[in-house]
Write an enzyme that holds these catalytic residues in place. Structure first.
Site, PDB file in Angstrom:
ATOM      1  N   ARG A  43       0.660  -1.441   0.133  1.00  0.00           N
ATOM      2  CA  ARG A  43      -0.112  -0.053  -0.051  1.00  0.00           C
ATOM      3  C   ARG A  43       0.896   1.172   0.003  1.00  0.00           C
ATOM      4  NH1 ARG A  43      -1.855   2.964   3.885  1.00  0.00           N
ATOM      5  NH2 ARG A  43      -1.348   1.128   5.577  1.00  0.00           N
ATOM      6  N   TYR A  97     -15.903   8.787 -19.742  1.00  0.00           N
ATOM      7  CA  TYR A  97     -16.186   7.484 -19.302  1.00  0.00           C
ATOM      8  C   TYR A  97     -17.434   7.345 -18.401  1.00  0.00           C
ATOM      9  CZ  TYR A  97     -15.493   2.962 -17.219  1.00  0.00           C
ATOM     10  OH  TYR A  97     -15.945   1.797 -16.635  1.00  0.00           O
ATOM     11  N   ASP A 168      -7.727  11.381 -19.329  1.00  0.00           N
ATOM     12  CA  ASP A 168      -7.919  10.007 -19.445  1.00  0.00           C
ATOM     13  C   ASP A 168      -7.480   9.424 -20.849  1.00  0.00           C
ATOM     14  OD1 ASP A 168      -8.857   7.344 -19.830  1.00  0.00           O
ATOM     15  OD2 ASP A 168     -10.578   7.590 -18.359  1.00  0.00           O
ATOM     16  N   LYS A 193      -7.842  -1.943 -20.033  1.00  0.00           N
ATOM     17  CA  LYS A 193      -8.142  -2.159 -21.287  1.00  0.00           C
ATOM     18  C   LYS A 193      -6.555  -2.487 -22.284  1.00  0.00           C
ATOM     19  CE  LYS A 193     -11.852  -0.792 -19.647  1.00  0.00           C
ATOM     20  NZ  LYS A 193     -12.345   0.442 -19.491  1.00  0.00           N
TER      21      LYS A 193
END
Ligand SMILES: *Cc1c(COP(=O)(O)O)cnc(C)c1O
Length: 376
Positions: A43, A97, A168, A193
């Site tokens: 993390r 999106y 993006d 993607k």
């Protein structure tokens, strides 16, 4: 080095004991701390597997640093929350999106962050600026109509008004568009993607300058959306073939778009590589290739989109995109189904509209499949 070489070699980790060619998967979440100045922890975004992928993508996007996330939306949400606070104003394109649109619509008001959605036109961004505007968020080519936003202008507007610009860049991938080189401040990808490319992982990344990356990382430590070592390794492997895949997908898309453009059962094709596309010249000036997404509208009176999807034998009706296999979906029935029919009509998402993500199959086979499905 050229991108093809960076895909293969950038960031590679050499294990000093074995000299293995590939990065080992470090499954440890715990590392001893005596005699070491660095404390890796998943993390903290600083494990070897995370860092290898970040270095490769930094090289591909010309970024100084990056933060690798467990999804594209973790990258989008953490980046925005890191860069704005209560009382600030954010300008976003309205063609975004769906998940990003929903994130803003569901979270910002509650947290006292103001926002404006504007059409895909840099002039509209300028008009929407207030003295509280801290961030401009764009996407190009857009989903699903593949409209093109002028990134040079967006970058200038940001710099001229001291506003951070974020894009993006998922649809273009780092192979077809490098927004940091055009002056944009932060690039985000849904790695689910094209970066992953095999429809089997979920991840995301934000890439930017060192000082902005440090701000995003600080917030990311609190939100905790980091990526596990196994998925990092799958992503690293995928990235080695990114340029091969995306170049072939882009070539195929141009051929499929030309075929569709000449077919009498098709009303309109939206592909930035076609001269008839509104954003063709702009795309040519800011992209290295026109991308592998093609959207088209059936001439409806004879064939409805559901029947057409059922007629397809090779191309799979499926959500998501960017994989090596061609997939197709009806935005009206999927990503935009919650909008009213009138609202969909207004933004051009008609019932006959279909979004095709082109894979690496042979273009002849894709065209044969489309031809037979259109003529059943
Ligand atoms: C899929 C997608 C996202 C979200 O990514 P996830 O990995 O699904 O969270 C964001 N932007 C675009 C353009 C996308 O296609």
């Amino acid at each position: 080095m050229k991108k093809e070489t960076k895909c293969v070699h950038s960031g590679s980790y050499v294990d000093p004991n074995t000299k293995g060619i590939n990065t080992p998967i470090f499954t440890s979440s715990v590392f001893e701390y005596l005699d070491s100045d660095k404390q890796p922890y998943p993390r903290y975004f600083n494990t070897p597997n995370q860092e290898v992928v970040v270095r490769k993508l930094c090289d591909l996007e010309d970024a100084e640093d990056g933060i690798l996330f467990s999804s594209g939306m973790a990258a989008v949400s953490t980046t925005m929350f890191a860069l704005v606070q209560q009382g600030d104003h954010v300008i976003l394109q309205d063609e975004l999106y769906g998940g990003t649109h929903a994130f803003v619509a569901h979270q910002f008001e509650r947290l006292g962050i103001e926002f404006s959605f504007v059409p895909t036109d840099a002039k509209e961004i300028t008009k929407a600026i207030t003295d509280k505007t801290k961030l401009i968020f764009v996407e190009t080519p857009t989903n699903p109509l593949l409209s093109i936003m002028d990134l040079h202008k967006v970058a200038q507007i940001g710099k001229g008004n001291n506003i951070i610009t974020v894009i993006d860049n998922t649809f273009a991938s780092p192979i077809n568009q490098n927004p940091l080189q055009l002056g944009i401040d932060v690039v985000i990808h849904s790695g689910t993607k094209y970066l992953g490319g095999h429809s089997d992982i979920c991840c995301g990344i934000a890439l930017t300058r060192k000082n902005i990356a440090n701000r995003i990382k600080k917030t990311a430590l609190n939100f905790g959306g980091s990526l596990n070592a196994t998925t990092c390794s799958l992503l690293e492997r995928s990235l080695k073939t990114l340029s091969l895949r995306v170049e072939r997908q882009t070539e195929n898309a141009a051929k499929v778009a030309a075929f569709l453009d000449n077919h009498s059962a098709i009303k309109q094709v939206y592909y930035p590589g076609l001269k008839s596309h509104d954003g063709h010249d702009l795309a040519k000036s800011q992209m290295h290739g026109f991308g592998a997404m093609t959207t088209f509208e059936l001439a409806s009176n004879t064939l409805n989109s559901l029947d057409f999807l059922r007629n397809l034998q090779l191309i799979k009706p499926a959500l998501s995109l960017g994989g090596i296999e061609s997939t197709i979906c009806s935005p009206a029935m999927t990503s935009h189904r919650k909008m009213s029919a009138a609202e969909r009509e207004r933004i051009g998402v008609t019932d006959g509209l279909l979004r095709l993500s082109i894979g690496i199959e042979h273009s002849d086979d894709l065209i044969v499949d489309l031809e037979q499905a259109l003529s059943v």
